[in-house]
Design a protein around this motif. Structure first.
Motif, short mmCIF file in Angstrom:
data_model
loop_
_atom_site.label_atom_id
_atom_site.label_comp_id
_atom_site.label_asym_id
_atom_site.label_seq_id
_atom_site.Cartn_x
_atom_site.Cartn_y
_atom_site.Cartn_z
N UNK A 99 0.74 -1.11 0.04
CA UNK A 99 -0.09 -0.12 0.06
C UNK A 99 1.03 1.27 0.05
N UNK A 100 1.97 1.08 0.72
CA UNK A 100 2.76 2.33 0.86
C UNK A 100 3.50 2.58 -0.36
N UNK A 101 4.08 1.76 -1.19
CA UNK A 101 4.35 1.74 -2.61
C UNK A 101 3.54 2.23 -3.57
N UNK A 102 2.38 1.72 -3.42
CA UNK A 102 1.11 2.05 -4.45
C UNK A 102 0.94 3.40 -4.42
N UNK A 103 0.88 3.95 -2.98
CA UNK A 103 0.31 5.10 -2.52
C UNK A 103 1.26 6.25 -3.08
N UNK A 104 2.40 5.96 -2.96
CA UNK A 104 3.65 6.83 -3.48
C UNK A 104 3.67 7.05 -4.97
N UNK A 105 3.42 5.77 -5.56
CA UNK A 105 3.56 6.10 -7.06
C UNK A 105 2.26 6.76 -7.74
N UNK A 106 1.18 6.91 -6.83
CA UNK A 106 0.12 7.63 -7.29
C UNK A 106 -0.04 8.98 -6.61
N UNK A 107 1.11 9.37 -6.16
CA UNK A 107 1.10 10.94 -5.77
C UNK A 107 0.86 11.23 -4.31
N UNK A 108 1.09 10.24 -3.45
CA UNK A 108 1.14 10.72 -1.91
C UNK A 108 2.57 11.05 -1.71
N UNK A 109 2.72 12.23 -0.83
CA UNK A 109 3.74 12.60 -0.43
C UNK A 109 4.26 12.15 0.94
N UNK A 110 3.63 12.04 1.75
CA UNK A 110 3.60 11.57 3.04
C UNK A 110 2.93 10.46 3.53
N UNK A 111 3.13 9.83 4.77
CA UNK A 111 2.51 8.93 5.39
C UNK A 111 2.56 8.88 6.85
N UNK A 112 1.82 8.55 7.46
CA UNK A 112 1.95 8.13 8.97
C UNK A 112 1.82 6.81 8.94
N UNK A 113 2.84 6.00 9.44
CA UNK A 113 2.62 4.53 9.19
C UNK A 113 3.75 4.05 10.31
N UNK A 114 3.28 2.69 10.68
CA UNK A 114 4.21 1.92 11.87
C UNK A 114 5.13 1.02 11.17
N UNK A 115 5.29 1.13 9.83
CA UNK A 115 5.93 0.35 8.89
C UNK A 115 7.33 0.25 9.32
#
Length: 128
Positions: free
Chosen positions: A112-128
């Motif tokens: 999901x992180x990789x897919x989100x970034x390739x779709x234009x997400x700049x930042x995430x809050x994640x525990x990964x």
């Protein structure tokens, strides 16, 4: 929640929008060098997501967060982002949406992180 009555979801989105507008109004009284993001809601309901994008991007938030129910799995999340992210890349009614950061809330799995970034997400809050 993922499965919710549409009328309950409509009321929730409208209540959230009212709260966000009030919060922004207070924030703008004394910014103190802090950014304030809106949170785009609407579950998987595309009509409500579009309504949320259109309303919240018309307000002077510093960035856009994407939250609420994002689907039951990574596939539904990425389908939602595939559909929704182009709206955050277009200018509308004099609002430049492209130059504001886009943040995805609560995602912790690598696909999901990789897919989100390739779709234009700049930042995430994640525990990964």
């Amino acid at each position: 929640p993922y499965h919710i009555d549409r009328n309950v979801l409509i009321n929730s989105v409208e209540r959230t929008h009212r709260w966000e507008a009030r919060s922004l109004k207070e924030h703008l009284k004394d910014v103190k060098e802090q950014a304030m993001y809106c949170v785009i809601h609407g579950g998987l309901d595309r009509e409500l997501r579009k309504k949320s994008v259109d309303y919240l991007t018309s307000l002077p938030f510093d960035g856009y967060a994407i939250g609420g129910s994002l689907g039951k799995n990574s596939k539904e999340l990425l389908e939602l982002l595939e559909w929704m992210m182009p709206m955050l890349n277009e200018d509308k009614d004099g609002v430049n949406r492209r130059n504001k950061p886009r943040h995805l809330l609560g995602i912790a799995d690598e696909p999901s992180i990789l897919g989100a970034v390739t779709r234009g997400i700049d930042t995430l809050d994640s525990c990964y």
